[in-house]
Design a protein around this motif. Structure first.
Motif, PDB file in Angstrom:
ATOM      1  N   SER A   1     -57.420  20.049 -27.652  1.00  0.00           N
ATOM      2  CA  SER A   1     -56.189  20.385 -26.931  1.00  0.00           C
ATOM      3  C   SER A   1     -54.958  19.727 -27.541  1.00  0.00           C
ATOM      4  O   SER A   1     -53.845  20.187 -27.327  1.00  0.00           O
ATOM      5  CB  SER A   1     -56.312  19.988 -25.453  1.00  0.00           C
ATOM      6  OG  SER A   1     -56.552  18.597 -25.322  1.00  0.00           O
ATOM      7  N   GLU A   2     -55.124  18.635 -28.266  1.00  0.00           N
ATOM      8  CA  GLU A   2     -53.972  17.980 -28.875  1.00  0.00           C
ATOM      9  C   GLU A   2     -53.599  18.704 -30.166  1.00  0.00           C
ATOM     10  O   GLU A   2     -54.386  18.783 -31.099  1.00  0.00           O
ATOM     11  CB  GLU A   2     -54.300  16.515 -29.173  1.00  0.00           C
ATOM     12  CG  GLU A   2     -54.444  15.655 -27.927  1.00  0.00           C
ATOM     13  CD  GLU A   2     -53.133  15.487 -27.178  1.00  0.00           C
ATOM     14  OE1 GLU A   2     -52.068  15.681 -27.789  1.00  0.00           O
ATOM     15  OE2 GLU A   2     -53.187  15.172 -25.978  1.00  0.00           O
ATOM     16  N   GLN A   3     -52.403  19.255 -30.200  1.00  0.00           N
ATOM     17  CA  GLN A   3     -51.915  19.924 -31.399  1.00  0.00           C
ATOM     18  C   GLN A   3     -50.488  19.489 -31.655  1.00  0.00           C
ATOM     19  O   GLN A   3     -49.757  19.143 -30.734  1.00  0.00           O
ATOM     20  CB  GLN A   3     -51.932  21.453 -31.227  1.00  0.00           C
ATOM     21  CG  GLN A   3     -53.322  22.050 -31.296  1.00  0.00           C
ATOM     22  CD  GLN A   3     -53.241  23.549 -31.529  1.00  0.00           C
ATOM     23  OE1 GLN A   3     -52.910  23.994 -32.624  1.00  0.00           O
ATOM     24  NE2 GLN A   3     -53.537  24.308 -30.514  1.00  0.00           N
TER      25      GLN A   3
ATOM     26  N   GLN B   1     -34.355  16.015 -26.066  1.00  0.00           N
ATOM     27  CA  GLN B   1     -35.025  14.907 -26.745  1.00  0.00           C
ATOM     28  C   GLN B   1     -36.489  15.217 -26.994  1.00  0.00           C
ATOM     29  O   GLN B   1     -37.014  14.983 -28.094  1.00  0.00           O
ATOM     30  CB  GLN B   1     -34.899  13.636 -25.913  1.00  0.00           C
ATOM     31  CG  GLN B   1     -35.637  12.435 -26.527  1.00  0.00           C
ATOM     32  CD  GLN B   1     -35.479  11.165 -25.702  1.00  0.00           C
ATOM     33  OE1 GLN B   1     -34.426  10.924 -25.128  1.00  0.00           O
ATOM     34  NE2 GLN B   1     -36.522  10.357 -25.650  1.00  0.00           N
ATOM     35  N   ASN B   2     -37.168  15.757 -25.984  1.00  0.00           N
ATOM     36  CA  ASN B   2     -38.582  16.092 -26.138  1.00  0.00           C
ATOM     37  C   ASN B   2     -38.772  17.153 -27.220  1.00  0.00           C
ATOM     38  O   ASN B   2     -39.703  17.071 -28.034  1.00  0.00           O
ATOM     39  CB  ASN B   2     -39.135  16.600 -24.807  1.00  0.00           C
ATOM     40  CG  ASN B   2     -40.643  16.736 -24.811  1.00  0.00           C
ATOM     41  OD1 ASN B   2     -41.382  15.761 -24.762  1.00  0.00           O
ATOM     42  ND2 ASN B   2     -41.115  17.969 -24.873  1.00  0.00           N
TER      43      ASN B   2
ATOM     44  N   LEU C   1     -40.169  18.936 -32.897  1.00  0.00           N
ATOM     45  CA  LEU C   1     -39.803  19.566 -34.162  1.00  0.00           C
ATOM     46  C   LEU C   1     -39.915  18.600 -35.340  1.00  0.00           C
ATOM     47  O   LEU C   1     -40.157  19.026 -36.469  1.00  0.00           O
ATOM     48  CB  LEU C   1     -38.376  20.113 -34.078  1.00  0.00           C
ATOM     49  CG  LEU C   1     -38.164  21.272 -33.097  1.00  0.00           C
ATOM     50  CD1 LEU C   1     -36.696  21.650 -33.020  1.00  0.00           C
ATOM     51  CD2 LEU C   1     -39.011  22.472 -33.491  1.00  0.00           C
ATOM     52  N   LYS C   2     -39.762  17.306 -35.088  1.00  0.00           N
ATOM     53  CA  LYS C   2     -39.905  16.305 -36.136  1.00  0.00           C
ATOM     54  C   LYS C   2     -41.361  15.940 -36.398  1.00  0.00           C
ATOM     55  O   LYS C   2     -41.661  15.180 -37.330  1.00  0.00           O
ATOM     56  CB  LYS C   2     -39.139  15.038 -35.754  1.00  0.00           C
ATOM     57  CG  LYS C   2     -37.624  15.198 -35.705  1.00  0.00           C
ATOM     58  CD  LYS C   2     -37.032  15.375 -37.090  1.00  0.00           C
ATOM     59  CE  LYS C   2     -35.514  15.369 -37.031  1.00  0.00           C
ATOM     60  NZ  LYS C   2     -34.909  15.537 -38.375  1.00  0.00           N
ATOM     61  N   GLY C   3     -42.257  16.464 -35.590  1.00  0.00           N
ATOM     62  CA  GLY C   3     -43.664  16.126 -35.744  1.00  0.00           C
ATOM     63  C   GLY C   3     -44.071  14.854 -35.037  1.00  0.00           C
ATOM     64  O   GLY C   3     -45.192  14.373 -35.223  1.00  0.00           O
ATOM     65  N   TYR C   4     -43.196  14.320 -34.200  1.00  0.00           N
ATOM     66  CA  TYR C   4     -43.508  13.124 -33.429  1.00  0.00           C
ATOM     67  C   TYR C   4     -44.198  13.519 -32.123  1.00  0.00           C
ATOM     68  O   TYR C   4     -44.121  14.677 -31.698  1.00  0.00           O
ATOM     69  CB  TYR C   4     -42.233  12.329 -33.127  1.00  0.00           C
ATOM     70  CG  TYR C   4     -41.444  11.916 -34.338  1.00  0.00           C
ATOM     71  CD1 TYR C   4     -42.082  11.589 -35.538  1.00  0.00           C
ATOM     72  CD2 TYR C   4     -40.060  11.853 -34.306  1.00  0.00           C
ATOM     73  CE1 TYR C   4     -41.353  11.212 -36.649  1.00  0.00           C
ATOM     74  CE2 TYR C   4     -39.324  11.479 -35.415  1.00  0.00           C
ATOM     75  CZ  TYR C   4     -39.977  11.163 -36.592  1.00  0.00           C
ATOM     76  OH  TYR C   4     -39.261  10.800 -37.701  1.00  0.00           O
ATOM     77  N   PRO C   5     -44.868  12.567 -31.464  1.00  0.00           N
ATOM     78  CA  PRO C   5     -45.499  12.894 -30.176  1.00  0.00           C
ATOM     79  C   PRO C   5     -44.474  13.417 -29.177  1.00  0.00           C
ATOM     80  O   PRO C   5     -43.363  12.896 -29.060  1.00  0.00           O
ATOM     81  CB  PRO C   5     -46.085  11.554 -29.723  1.00  0.00           C
ATOM     82  CG  PRO C   5     -46.299  10.792 -30.985  1.00  0.00           C
ATOM     83  CD  PRO C   5     -45.175  11.187 -31.904  1.00  0.00           C
ATOM     84  N   ALA C   6     -44.855  14.469 -28.449  1.00  0.00           N
ATOM     85  CA  ALA C   6     -43.991  15.072 -27.432  1.00  0.00           C
ATOM     86  C   ALA C   6     -44.882  15.605 -26.315  1.00  0.00           C
ATOM     87  O   ALA C   6     -46.105  15.710 -26.461  1.00  0.00           O
ATOM     88  CB  ALA C   6     -43.140  16.183 -28.021  1.00  0.00           C
ATOM     89  N   ASN C   7     -44.272  15.949 -25.202  1.00  0.00           N
ATOM     90  CA  ASN C   7     -45.020  16.321 -24.006  1.00  0.00           C
ATOM     91  C   ASN C   7     -44.835  17.784 -23.632  1.00  0.00           C
ATOM     92  O   ASN C   7     -43.792  18.394 -23.916  1.00  0.00           O
ATOM     93  CB  ASN C   7     -44.565  15.468 -22.810  1.00  0.00           C
ATOM     94  CG  ASN C   7     -45.175  14.078 -22.822  1.00  0.00           C
ATOM     95  OD1 ASN C   7     -46.391  13.923 -22.844  1.00  0.00           O
ATOM     96  ND2 ASN C   7     -44.331  13.058 -22.805  1.00  0.00           N
ATOM     97  N   HIS C   8     -45.852  18.343 -22.968  1.00  0.00           N
ATOM     98  CA  HIS C   8     -45.674  19.599 -22.265  1.00  0.00           C
ATOM     99  C   HIS C   8     -44.687  19.362 -21.116  1.00  0.00           C
ATOM    100  O   HIS C   8     -44.623  18.266 -20.559  1.00  0.00           O
ATOM    101  CB  HIS C   8     -46.999  20.104 -21.705  1.00  0.00           C
ATOM    102  CG  HIS C   8     -48.077  20.278 -22.746  1.00  0.00           C
ATOM    103  ND1 HIS C   8     -48.037  21.267 -23.695  1.00  0.00           N
ATOM    104  CD2 HIS C   8     -49.214  19.580 -22.967  1.00  0.00           C
ATOM    105  CE1 HIS C   8     -49.115  21.178 -24.471  1.00  0.00           C
ATOM    106  NE2 HIS C   8     -49.839  20.156 -24.051  1.00  0.00           N
TER     107      HIS C   8
ATOM    108  N   GLY D   1     -46.728  16.368 -19.197  1.00  0.00           N
ATOM    109  CA  GLY D   1     -46.283  14.993 -19.378  1.00  0.00           C
ATOM    110  C   GLY D   1     -44.861  14.735 -18.926  1.00  0.00           C
ATOM    111  O   GLY D   1     -44.507  13.609 -18.589  1.00  0.00           O
ATOM    112  N   LEU D   2     -44.033  15.792 -18.922  1.00  0.00           N
ATOM    113  CA  LEU D   2     -42.624  15.633 -18.554  1.00  0.00           C
ATOM    114  C   LEU D   2     -42.296  16.576 -17.410  1.00  0.00           C
ATOM    115  O   LEU D   2     -42.461  17.793 -17.531  1.00  0.00           O
ATOM    116  CB  LEU D   2     -41.724  15.933 -19.760  1.00  0.00           C
ATOM    117  CG  LEU D   2     -40.216  15.786 -19.550  1.00  0.00           C
ATOM    118  CD1 LEU D   2     -39.847  14.369 -19.125  1.00  0.00           C
ATOM    119  CD2 LEU D   2     -39.463  16.177 -20.828  1.00  0.00           C
TER     120      LEU D   2
END
Length: 332
Positions: free
Chosen positions: A181-183, A81-82, A87-94, A233-234
């Motif tokens: 840092s946010e990319q 899910q993450n 890949l969709k360009g939505y927010p995701a976590n390290h 984050g995960l």
């Protein structure tokens, strides 16, 4: 009246000897990381060569699928899910994957690439000791064309640090801390057998409670040891598996290999099918024969635990010795 000498008219007087120039050139080359270039068509890279190394393209074997990984369904679904969000360009976590060895943490990364490379997923593998070049890798990814649809997971296996290792600070900055840092094109997926990545010592707590520390704010030392893992984050935890799951994984790997072997035998008129049914089990049969079951359990006991890695290693052992025995019987 003599004119004052002009040093600019005779620059040779100030030239360094050739051997010093060579030493200076070697020193500067050792201190400077070469320019990093990334080809979006390349599925995976590995950083090699230390500080002044380079990204080595990898030829990736995409045989392992997500469906081949059993006993870790919860962890797998969260990671998938993450990754899909990413890949969709939505927010995701390290992501930080921790827990027992051989449970499938590294295999999940390979399976993700198999499942999603057509959707733009790319992997860059980097060792813990090379994390200081992570900023340059991030800059190279950021420099890709704006219309590039690829998303990069920087993968660090077996991540852990000792108290004297300062390279973790670069990772902290990339994860969360630097102004940029946010990319949306880079995530860090790391595996570790240690939850907090930095060692936590009992003596630190004892010194605090007994007032035997020289630090004015001793609790900040403890905060520092957990600050790195907090920036993932995960968190995904992997635990030892039970016997039933272990035997299911053994059956799965043996069934896959049996299917491949029988398919290969159909193309070889010199071998009979019964000689290549190496595991002596039916693909649709969910129960292992008693001899294979006993051997698989003994194999796990000799290695001190059950895991997906142990199951895979046993399947290779059983398949290999069965094929060799079948071949020897034909030559008698």
């Amino acid at each position: 009246m003599s004119q004052p000498s002009n040093s600019s008219q005779n620059p040779a007087n100030y030239a360094l000897p050739d051997h010093l120039l060579d030493l200076l050139s070697q020193y500067l080359q050792a201190q400077v990381t070469p320019t990093i270039e990334i080809d979006p068509t390349q599925l995976a890279y590995r950083w090699v060569g230390g500080h002044n190394g380079h990204l080595e393209p990898l030829v990736v074997n995409l045989f392992l699928s997500l469906d081949d990984l059993h006993g870790i369904d919860t962890q797998k679904s969260k990671l998938v899910q993450n990754t899909r969000q990413f890949l969709k360009g939505y927010p995701a976590n390290h992501v930080l994957m921790t827990g027992t060895r051989g449970a499938g943490k590294s295999s999940l990364i390979r399976a993700l690439l198999q499942a999603y490379h057509n959707q733009g997923l790319r992997i860059i593998e980097i060792a813990r000791d090379d994390l200081k070049v992570l900023d340059k890798i991030r800059a190279a990814i950021k420099a890709l064309p704006a219309d590039c649809k690829c998303r990069y997971v920087v993968y660090c296996d077996d991540l852990a640090f000792n108290g004297q290792d300062e390279s973790y600070r670069t990772l902290k900055s990339v994860l969360d801390g630097a102004l940029d840092s946010e990319q949306d094109k880079l995530l860090v997926y790391a595996t570790s057998n240690r939850r907090h990545l930095l060692p936590q010592l009992m003596k630190d707590n004892v010194n605090i409670y007994n007032g035997q520390t020289d630090e004015v704010n001793p609790y900040e030392t403890i905060d520092e040891t957990v600050s790195l893992s907090d920036r993932f984050g995960l968190w995904l935890s992997f635990h030892p598996m039970d016997q039933t799951t272990y035997l299911q994984i053994v059956h799965h790997y043996l069934s896959i290999q049996q299917t491949h072997t029988i398919d290969a035998a159909n193309d070889d008129s010199n071998l009979e099918t019964q000689d290549v049914e190496i595991a002596n089990i039916e693909v649709t049969n969910k129960a292992l024969p008693d001899n294979i079951r006993a051997a698989a359990l003994r194999w796990a006991a000799e290695r001190g635990g059950r895991s997906g890695r142990v199951a895979y290693q046993f399947s290779r052992y059983w398949i290999g010795q069965s094929k060799l025995a079948a071949e020897d019987s034909l030559n008698v």
